[in-house]
Design a protein around this motif. Structure first.
Motif: not given
Length: 106
Positions: A37-52
């Protein structure tokens, strides 16, 4: 006067907790985070814990009865409890109604 200050302090505290919960990743470990639930045009997202940096995924589009229907979901909710797998990973399940057709769920 003290009651009013206490009431406003409580409202501020609850509001700040709600805001923090809205910006917090849904799933996190020491290496990665995942947010649904990361926004209207985003179904999902992921990232590394130590990076932006973040990797965002748009919802797929399906043809249903001759119409293109986006699988965009406004809000995902947990669909059951987290499952610990034999390899040590934890499996999470989420579901939510499609924005374009709330009768359909992803």
């Amino acid at each position: 006067m003290r009651r009013k200050i206490a009431a406003w302090a409580a409202v501020f505290w609850v509001t700040s907790l709600y805001s923090a919960a809205q910006t917090k990743a849904d799933i996190r470990n020491g290496q990665v985070w995942v947010r649904v639930s990361c926004g209207q045009t985003c179904l999902w997202e992921f990232g590394e814990a130590q990076r932006n940096s973040a990797h965002r995924f748009t919802p797929p589009t399906f043809s249903i009865d001759g119409k293109l229907v986006s699988a965009a979901v406004a809000h995902f909710a947990p669909a059951g409890v987290a499952n610990q797998l034999n390899n040590g990973a934890t499996e999470y399940s989420f579901e939510g109604a499609l924005v374009q057709d709330p009768h359909l769920r992803l």
